[in-house]
Design a protein around this motif. Structure first.
Motif, PDB file in Angstrom:
ATOM      1  N   SER A 126      -3.677   4.166  -1.167  1.00  0.00           N
ATOM      2  CA  SER A 126      -3.442   3.300  -2.674  1.00  0.00           C
ATOM      3  C   SER A 126      -3.315   1.899  -2.282  1.00  0.00           C
ATOM      4  O   SER A 126      -2.249   1.335  -1.216  1.00  0.00           O
ATOM      5  CB  SER A 126      -2.633   3.570  -3.556  1.00  0.00           C
TER       6      SER A 126
ATOM      7  N   GLU B 236     -10.044   7.465  -1.143  1.00  0.00           N
ATOM      8  CA  GLU B 236      -9.793   8.866  -1.190  1.00  0.00           C
ATOM      9  C   GLU B 236     -10.853   9.566  -0.019  1.00  0.00           C
ATOM     10  O   GLU B 236     -11.683   9.113   0.032  1.00  0.00           O
ATOM     11  CB  GLU B 236      -9.999   9.491  -2.519  1.00  0.00           C
TER      12      GLU B 236
ATOM     13  N   TYR C 251       0.950  -1.245  -0.095  1.00  0.00           N
ATOM     14  CA  TYR C 251       0.072   0.014  -0.065  1.00  0.00           C
ATOM     15  C   TYR C 251       1.006   1.163   0.155  1.00  0.00           C
ATOM     16  O   TYR C 251       2.228   1.175   0.334  1.00  0.00           O
ATOM     17  CB  TYR C 251      -1.093  -0.133   1.237  1.00  0.00           C
TER      18      TYR C 251
ATOM     19  N   VAL D 281      -4.787  10.042  -0.129  1.00  0.00           N
ATOM     20  CA  VAL D 281      -5.179   8.933  -0.637  1.00  0.00           C
ATOM     21  C   VAL D 281      -4.291   7.802  -0.220  1.00  0.00           C
ATOM     22  O   VAL D 281      -3.349   7.752   0.233  1.00  0.00           O
ATOM     23  CB  VAL D 281      -4.698   8.893  -2.160  1.00  0.00           C
TER      24      VAL D 281
ATOM     25  N   PRO E  97      -2.008   0.932  -8.843  1.00  0.00           N
ATOM     26  CA  PRO E  97      -3.061   0.468  -7.704  1.00  0.00           C
ATOM     27  C   PRO E  97      -4.215  -0.304  -8.155  1.00  0.00           C
ATOM     28  O   PRO E  97      -4.967   0.171  -9.222  1.00  0.00           O
ATOM     29  CB  PRO E  97      -3.422   1.909  -6.864  1.00  0.00           C
TER      30      PRO E  97
ATOM     31  N   ARG F  84      -8.194   2.831  -5.069  1.00  0.00           N
ATOM     32  CA  ARG F  84      -7.398   4.024  -4.373  1.00  0.00           C
ATOM     33  C   ARG F  84      -8.818   4.488  -3.139  1.00  0.00           C
ATOM     34  O   ARG F  84      -9.797   4.419  -3.796  1.00  0.00           O
ATOM     35  CB  ARG F  84      -7.267   5.101  -5.079  1.00  0.00           C
TER      36      ARG F  84
END
Length: 114
Positions: free
Chosen positions: A56, A70, A44, A54, A65, A68
């Motif tokens: 990922s 967010e 990650y 973010v 990725p 994601r």
């Protein structure tokens, strides 16, 4: 003529970065841990930018990725500040509650047993 020194750094509070809170990271890492244990995810990355934070998720280290997660606080009063976005850029789930948004990833873990 007066001289006012200029600083290369912006004034305090004017350009703060968006970041995940400890409780938000706990929820994300809980899902991440289950997916790592299942062998689905391996790595990650976390980015804290001015408008968005973010998280990922990667299947392997050297690729794009898979998902994601967010956090966009500017969307808090509209669609919700949390979103899960797929590899192709499609928003899979958006909402105000992080745990509800993360459920879309847990569905990927449920499979039929042969």
């Amino acid at each position: 003529m007066t001289f006012q020194p200029t600083s290369p750094f912006p004034p305090h509070g004017s350009a703060q970065q968006v970041a995940f809170h400890r409780t938000e990271l706990a929820a994300i890492l809980s899902v991440y841990g289950r997916m790592v244990a299942a062998g689905e995810w391996r790595d990650y990355g976390i980015s804290s930018l001015r408008d968005v934070a973010v998280f990922s998720v990667f299947r392997r280290t050297a690729e794009n990725p898979l998902y994601r997660i967010e956090k966009r606080p500017k969307l808090r009063s509209r669609q919700g500040q949390y979103a899960v976005i797929g590899m192709d850029g499609q928003v899979l789930k958006r909402g105000h509650d992080l745990r509800t948004v993360l459920r879309v990833l847990e569905r990927k873990l449920i499979r039929a047993v042969d």
